[in-house]
Design an enzyme around this catalytic site. Structure first.
Site, PDB file in Angstrom:
ATOM      1  N   ASP A 218       0.866  -1.176   0.000  1.00 17.85           N
ATOM      2  CA  ASP A 218       0.000   0.000   0.000  1.00 17.85           C
ATOM      3  C   ASP A 218       0.909   1.235   0.000  1.00 17.85           C
ATOM      4  O   ASP A 218       2.111   1.132   0.253  1.00 17.85           O
ATOM      5  CB  ASP A 218      -0.890  -0.039   1.246  1.00 17.85           C
ATOM      6  CG  ASP A 218      -1.792   1.177   1.350  1.00 17.85           C
ATOM      7  OD1 ASP A 218      -2.322   1.602   0.312  1.00 17.85           O
ATOM      8  OD2 ASP A 218      -1.964   1.693   2.463  1.00 17.85           O
TER       9      ASP A 218
ATOM     10  N   ARG B 219       5.190  17.782  -3.791  1.00 18.20           N
ATOM     11  CA  ARG B 219       3.859  18.001  -4.367  1.00 18.20           C
ATOM     12  C   ARG B 219       3.668  19.506  -4.537  1.00 18.20           C
ATOM     13  O   ARG B 219       3.799  20.252  -3.570  1.00 18.20           O
ATOM     14  CB  ARG B 219       2.788  17.423  -3.448  1.00 18.20           C
ATOM     15  CG  ARG B 219       2.871  15.918  -3.308  1.00 18.20           C
ATOM     16  CD  ARG B 219       2.265  15.441  -1.990  1.00 18.20           C
ATOM     17  NE  ARG B 219       0.826  15.551  -1.929  1.00 18.20           N
ATOM     18  CZ  ARG B 219      -0.025  14.570  -2.223  1.00 18.20           C
ATOM     19  NH1 ARG B 219       0.438  13.404  -2.600  1.00 18.20           N
ATOM     20  NH2 ARG B 219      -1.313  14.739  -2.120  1.00 18.20           N
TER      21      ARG B 219
ATOM     22  N   ASP C  17      -4.965   5.843  -4.232  1.00 16.58           N
ATOM     23  CA  ASP C  17      -4.675   7.256  -4.466  1.00 16.58           C
ATOM     24  C   ASP C  17      -4.661   7.589  -5.955  1.00 16.58           C
ATOM     25  O   ASP C  17      -4.677   6.703  -6.807  1.00 16.58           O
ATOM     26  CB  ASP C  17      -3.325   7.607  -3.835  1.00 16.58           C
ATOM     27  CG  ASP C  17      -3.371   8.954  -3.139  1.00 16.58           C
ATOM     28  OD1 ASP C  17      -4.176   9.794  -3.571  1.00 16.58           O
ATOM     29  OD2 ASP C  17      -2.621   9.153  -2.174  1.00 16.58           O
TER      30      ASP C  17
ATOM     31  N   ARG D 187      -5.793   4.024  -7.830  1.00 17.34           N
ATOM     32  CA  ARG D 187      -7.259   4.084  -7.875  1.00 17.34           C
ATOM     33  C   ARG D 187      -7.848   2.679  -7.941  1.00 17.34           C
ATOM     34  O   ARG D 187      -8.781   2.404  -8.693  1.00 17.34           O
ATOM     35  CB  ARG D 187      -7.745   4.905  -9.076  1.00 17.34           C
ATOM     36  CG  ARG D 187      -7.209   6.313  -9.131  1.00 17.34           C
ATOM     37  CD  ARG D 187      -7.533   7.126  -7.906  1.00 17.34           C
ATOM     38  NE  ARG D 187      -8.872   7.671  -7.907  1.00 17.34           N
ATOM     39  CZ  ARG D 187      -9.569   7.929  -6.790  1.00 17.34           C
ATOM     40  NH1 ARG D 187      -9.061   7.650  -5.615  1.00 17.34           N
ATOM     41  NH2 ARG D 187     -10.762   8.440  -6.856  1.00 17.34           N
TER      42      ARG D 187
ATOM     43  N   ASN E  22      -8.582  -1.268   4.106  1.00 16.38           N
ATOM     44  CA  ASN E  22      -8.669  -1.521   2.668  1.00 16.38           C
ATOM     45  C   ASN E  22      -7.529  -2.413   2.165  1.00 16.38           C
ATOM     46  O   ASN E  22      -7.501  -2.789   1.006  1.00 16.38           O
ATOM     47  CB  ASN E  22      -8.699  -0.197   1.890  1.00 16.38           C
ATOM     48  CG  ASN E  22      -7.521   0.695   2.234  1.00 16.38           C
ATOM     49  OD1 ASN E  22      -6.852   0.511   3.248  1.00 16.38           O
ATOM     50  ND2 ASN E  22      -7.249   1.672   1.399  1.00 16.38           N
TER      51      ASN E  22
END
Length: 1249
Positions: free
Chosen positions: A454, A649, A731, A863, A892
């Site tokens: 992940d 970012r 993400d 995604r 998840n």
């Protein structure tokens, strides 16, 4: 036929996958799929469909019915389902969670049943029964019973301890409490006692116990803020909102107790982001969606209390539906070991059959004619041979080592404790130690081929930090980006609102802000403080920001520290402290973010009456909308390139002055779009586009999505160990790609393939395979041609939508009973053939995808849903037959963790769901390298060495009986004393090999990490396979030959020094047993790489223990007490006082060991392994380690076309709430009273529309 085949695999060109959309985790509802049906349908089908719809206007997909405050409703016959035989049970699950396997009544029978499913345990149970039959037994019953009880007992105790831990965990969850309405009042109740339809009251910071429909809350308009970290890994808050009608009427306890609404909704499923249902109450129906549902596992935040009705409980909740099935995991060595045990069974049966035939022949030739051998039984030779077959099964039973399994369990348990005790895997910040949550998979850690990780919270800390900025073309940042260079931190003590957490070291920026010489600098931070959708809460005098995105929270917090503090907001205003001066601005419009716009704006009226638009967004969309005359455009572009190369970012900030007339004209269009009844979002986006142009660039921000410490180094070392790492995340694509560069999975030299590229490659390959199969029916569709040319560094980045498209996983419409004309046999056959061909194509496509992905150095799937994560892992397991490891920290990730061969949970920001489902857990991703390269590799080496030696020593021990049979008429007479047979595997040869299995190491932990290439031997199964097994078998055969025939030859025509012949059966048994014990214990000494005092003591102690016990068992005293059990009276003292026998023992041991020593020397000299070379130079490496310093983590600078991810959340922010005023706390009033006469006008307008 070609066109027909083409149509099956050609993707729908009109519906290209959307990279921003998260695909559904489960089947779409009927309503969603109906819109995708073809426009033309058979007339009869249309008539049948319309008839169905007229009969059941609503119950198409909503078969789940929940009645509030009525438990009896759910016990009605129509809600019952058959469970076992004729027993009925309600289809509504209770809320208690059960992960344990046993209870006090079922433990013993179920555990024994499980243990006897093991072939070896069942075999020894049968053997014990055979030993109870006097006609065939050749060994005492205790020789089998004692080891069997030991094995069953130790395994049962281990299973009991594991299950008690599960019971405790379940009880901890099930016994949590919340308020439930019972008998008209809220009463304290345990989670396990909650049922569907119950009304709950949840308080701030409490977990949601079930999936509930939000009815009301303490917040305005019954908003409820929740943290979904345990569900989707996001720590930012999300809001839920109840229906207006329940908000108005269901605030009081008495009203909630009288609430009798009926909810009809979809059946339980695993879609976290979808919900469809309807509430029927007071003769009205109200639509329900996911925004009104609180899911189990969420945490209530910033909301004093809320009320809800339970819709799904326990196993029916979405988080439990996403957890996947609990799989029984076994190691590759376990499976191989079982096959080897079956091989030994076959050998045992063949040997016993051969010896039984030999006995039959011997009886016919010699036994019948030898009167002195008559035993009083007139059995025929074939019958005697049949009895001897079973006798040899008993005698040779030690070829199948019963103590093997218990020894393996003890070694695994010890290795698990070493993992738990490893201080170098302890994370002090959270007081988290590494934990082996299962004890059965340790050696598999040394064989991993693929790691599925992940991103959020696993590779990253899920903490955003403001690092750098570019204002008016000037970059403000620390003097050096090197971590080891000290840089004095800025002192923010002059700012009373500073939170004290921001680390920044460019003092010149502070001087510019405080002096006010450059107005652009203040304008920059003012924009950060005003252009956002952050909510603020004041508690104990402290400002707490709640953002829809952690990035946005970081930017507002940075502005706060630099003196521009967001203090409060109302529906139409925002208050900011600008360098200590409070000012309030009118907010005229908020143009919210979405994934298409990639930007957000606010329009404010400043104190002088002027109107200005402030905007922030991704550089690619901002630059398209800039005014042609922007002098700092190129300087900012260069700064963006630098920031992107440093994997930060970025966001661009800009503004625009708007005239009053321009605003008024635009605002009319904005209001019209806001009230549009169809395509409202598209209309708004179009209006936003009109005003967001000719912008003036202010600068850019750079935020670090902070990686966990040591992530790049860990990934680099794992790559050198030939372990491939795939990142599976929910993400955005840009964010995932950015992290790929940050953690060095991707580099500037990497060629990246995206979904559309992969789709084209796979389509071409599938066509080629079809053509090849069509031209040659004998040829296989499988091809070994690579997809890419070798020598290039490639990576694959693919989204969940493309993944479904490529793998042909598009959802199919559910079958529904319709009145159709019966199909002909040809139509049925054609349909079956079409379905079969589609399945073949799907399998081939999936195989091709796995082959293509495995050719890439790195794979990033973004995604993706929890179900897709598990599907990717399953595909690699299925088509590559590779050992997989999944690592994550959120709910998840649970399905992926359970699907992989080994699951690792990180105790991080996102709760404990992943940890509870994992096999191993620790606090940081960097500990994975130590878990695999040190503990995993050592465990694999130790287990392989243990198994090779264990099989060897048992073959050497057992096959002596085989050679002895040729000299005793194949009579199943044992070559040893019964007590020696009983204790050989338990006491005489067990401890040294156990210590090797626990403590041995070929190189140190530091060298294991320094040379990751050592790990490859485990991936290739080099240390334990069928070849190694047969080498152990041959070695055992040779040792048994030496152990038997050297004493046999020495005893022929021999005279002792006392004039007596020592060549009796009992003396011979003592000599062979002594030679065997010394030889096998010295052999394990030769196999030991890491010598300690304990190892040496165990080897010599085992030999000493053997002689001590043997002399005791051969004493006269014990024979007097148990004459039938101890018949070798005085044998050991009499035999071993003969020097000749000691020389025989020494000769036997020397002949066994000297060839092994010679072979080892030759192999290490001529064909040294990698570990041999490192062992030889370990002193040199130790000196180098003392002088070695870690390399600085320096970023590569240079122009790059790559852009880092823009910093925004996945969904719209809180703009709708702010603009509508629904989030603003105020005194409640009836809706009519608030709106007055406008209410009638609004209703009239709604009716006419």
């Amino acid at each position: 036929m070609n066109s027909e085949r083409d149509s099956e695999a050609t993707f729908d060109e009109d519906s290209q996958p959307n990279d921003e959309v998260m695909p559904y985790s489960d089947d779409e509802t009927e309503d969603e799929l109906d819109s995708q049906q073809p426009a033309i349908e058979p007339e009869q089908n249309r008539i049948n469909r319309e008839a169905e719809e007229s009969r059941e206007p609503f119950k198409k997909d909503c078969s789940w019915q929940v009645k509030a405050n009525d438990r009896n409703f759910h016990e009605q016959p129509q809600f019952q389902k058959k469970t076992f035989l004729c027993c009925n049970k309600s289809k509504y699950a209770g809320n208690s969670i059960k992960t344990y396997k046993y209870n006090p009544i079922t433990f013993l029978p179920l555990n024994l049943l499980e243990q006897f499913k093991r072939a070896a345990n069942f075999y020894f149970l049968v053997l014990l029964i055979l030993q109870a039959i006097p006609q065939i037994t050749t060994l005492s019953w205790y020789t089998t019973l004692v080891p069997l009880l030991l094995v069953l007992g130790i395994t049962a105790i281990k299973d009991l301890v594991d299950d008690v831990a599960r019971h405790r965990m379940d009880n901890e969850v099930n016994n949590r409490t919340c308020d439930v309405i019972k008998e008209g009042r809220f009463r304290d109740a345990k989670w396990k006692d909650i049922n569907v339809g119950d009304i709950l009251r949840l308080k701030k910071n409490s977990f949601v116990p079930a999936d509930i429909l939000l009815l009301s809350s303490s917040e305005p308009n019954s908003l409820c803020y929740v943290e979904t970290a345990e569900l989707d890994g996001e720590t930012n808050l999300k809001f839920k909102m109840s229906l207006e009608v329940t908000d108005r009427y269901l605030q009081e306890e008495s009203a909630l107790a009288r609430f009798d609404g009926l909810i009809e909704c979809e059946e339980p499923n695993n879609r976290l982001d979808k919900f469809t249902g309807t509430l029927f109450w007071r003769n009205m129906s109200y639509p329900l969606d996911a925004d009104k549902i609180l899911l189990r596992g969420c945490k209530i935040r910033n909301t004093d209390y809320c009320h809800g009705v339970v819709i799904f409980a326990g196993a029916d909740t979405k988080i439990m539906k996403n957890s996947g099935k609990t799989r029984f995991k076994r190691t590759k060595i376990d499976s191989l070991m079982n096959y080897m045990v079956y091989t030994i069974f076959v050998l045992l049966i063949l040997l016993s059959a051969g010896l039984a035939i030999g006995h039959t022949y011997w009886e016919q030739q010699i036994g019948n004619s030898s009167w002195y051998l008559y035993d009083g039984q007139n059995y025929s030779p074939p019958y005697r041979g049949f009895l001897n077959f079973w006798g040899y099964i008993i005698v040779l039973n030690t070829m199948v080592p019963i103590s093997l399994y218990v020894s393996v369990e003890v070694i695994r348990l010890g290795q698990s404790y070493f993992i738990n005790w490893d201080l170098q895997m302890y994370y002090p910040e959270k007081d988290t130690a590494a934990k082996a949550r299962t004890t059965t998979l340790n050696e598999q850690l040394g064989q991993i081929h693929y790691i599925f990780s992940d991103k959020t919270g696993t590779l990253t800390q899920n903490i955003m930090t403001f690092k750098k900025c570019c204002i008016n073309g000037q970059i403000y940042a620390c003097a050096s980006t090197h971590a080891h260079v000290y840089c004095a931190q800025v002192d923010f003590s002059w700012n009373m609102y500073a939170d004290g957490k921001l680390s920044f070291c460019d003092h010149y920026l502070i001087e510019q802000i405080r002096s006010g010489k450059d107005p652009e600098v203040r304008q920059f931070f003012f924009l950060l403080a005003i252009c956002h959708t952050v909510m603020v809460e004041v508690s104990n005098g402290e400002l707490n920001y709640q953002a829809a995105s952690p990035d946005e929270g970081a930017l507002v917090t940075a502005a706060r520290n630099f003196g521009f503090v967001f203090l409060s907001r109302t529906q139409n205003t925002i208050t900011i402290s600008e360098m200590g001066v409070e000012r309030t601005y009118d907010v005229l419009a908020i143009l919210d973010f979405n994934s298409d716009r990639k930007r957000m704006s606010v329009i404010v009226r400043e104190s002088d009456g002027s109107i200005r638009l402030y905007c922030k967004g991704a550089d690619m969309v901002i630059y398209e909308r800039l005014h042609p005359r922007n002098p700092k455009r190129h300087a900012t572009q260069e700064a963006l390139d630098i920031f992107a190369n440093e994997t930060l970012r970025t966001l661009c900030l800009c503004y625009k002055d708007i005239s009053y007339g321009e605003y008024e004209a635009w605002n009319k269009k904005f209001i019209e779009a806001s009230v549009a009844t169809t395509n409202r979002d598209e209309a708004l986006d179009q209006v936003y586009e009109e005003i967001e142009k000719n912008l003036i660039l202010l600068g850019a921000t750079a935020i670090e999505d902070k990686l966990q410490d040591g992530v790049p180094e860990t990934i680099s070392k794992l790559a050198k160990a030939d372990i491939k790492i795939w990142v599976l995340t929910g993400d955005k694509k840009e964010t995932a790609e950015n992290i790929g560069f940050a953690c060095e999975l991707l580099t500037e030299e990497t060629t990246i393939c995206y979904g559309e590229d992969v789709s084209a490659l796979l389509q071409t390959r599938l066509e080629n395979q079809r053509n090849r199969a069509g031209s040659n029916t004998q040829s296989s569709q499988r091809t070994t041609e690579p997809f890419f040319q070798s020598g290039r560094n490639r990576a694959l980045i693919i989204t969940g939508s493309w993944l479904n498209e490529i793998l042909l996983e598009k959802k199919k419409k559910k079958k529904k009973l319709k009145l159709k004309f019966p199909k002909t046999a040809e139509e049925k056959q054609m349909r079956i053939e079409t379905w079969r061909r589609a399945e073949v194509n799907k399998e081939q496509q999936q195989r091709n995808f796995v082959d293509l992905a495995c050719e890439c150095r790195a794979v990033i799937c973004c995604r993706v849903t929890p179900k897709q994560k598990a599907m990717v892992v399953e595909l690699v397991k299925k088509y590559k037959k590779a050992i997989t490891l999944a690592i994550g920290d959120g709910a998840n990730d649970v399905n992926m963790i359970k699907t992989a061969h080994i699951g690792v949970g990180i105790s991080g920001q996102e709760g404990m769901q992943a940890v509870m489902s994992s096999d191993y857990s620790f606090g940081q991703f960097r500990y994975l390298q130590r878990l695999l390269l040190v503990h995993g590799r050592w465990s694999y080496i130790r287990m392989c060495k243990f198994l090779r030696y264990f099989f060897y020593k048992n073959f050497a021990f057992t096959l002596v009986h085989f050679w002895y049979s040729f000299f005793n008429g194949f009579s199943a007479q044992t070559a040893y004393e019964d007590w020696f047979i009983t204790l050989y595997n338990v006491l005489y040869s067990s401890l040294p090999v156990l210590l090797v299995g626990l403590l041995d190491q070929d190189v140190s932990d530091k060298l294991s990490l320094r040379f990751p290439g050592l790990y490859i031997s485990g991936q290739k199964d080099l240390l334990f396979n069928y070849k190694k097994f047969f080498v152990s078998l041959i070695h055992g055969i040779i040792t048994s030959l030496i152990i038997f025939f050297i004493p046999y030859g020495a005893y022929l025509q021999t005279m002792g020094q006392d004039g007596e012949a020592p060549s009796d059966y009992q003396s011979f048994a003592v000599t062979t047993a002594s030679s065997l014990v010394i030889a096998v214990n010295f052999q394990i000494g030769l196999d030991t790489s890491y010598w300690t005092f304990v190892n040496a003591f165990s080897i010599f102690g085992s030999i000493a223990l053997y002689f001590g016990i043997m002399f005791d068992l051969h004493s006269a005293g014990i024979h007097v007490l148990f004459p039938s059990g101890f018949q070798f009276t005085g044998t050991a003292p009499n035999a071993l006082r003969q020097p000749y026998l000691w020389l025989t023992i020494i000769l036997s041991v020397a002949v066994c060991l000297l060839p092994v020593i010679a072979l080892r020397f030759l192999s290490m000299t001529i064909w040294p392994s990698e570990s041999d070379k490192i062992q030889k130079n370990r002193k040199k490496y130790k000196i180098e380690e003392e002088q070695w310093k870690p390399r600085p983590s320096a970023f590569r600078r240079g122009i790059s076309g790559r852009r880092s991810a823009y910093a925004f959340s996945h969904q719209r922010g809180y703009a709708d709430l702010i603009a509508s005023g629904r989030s603003i706390r105020k005194r409640r009033a009836p809706l009519d009273a608030v709106l007055g006469n406008s209410m009638a006008e609004i209703r009239q307008a709604a009716e006419t529309s």
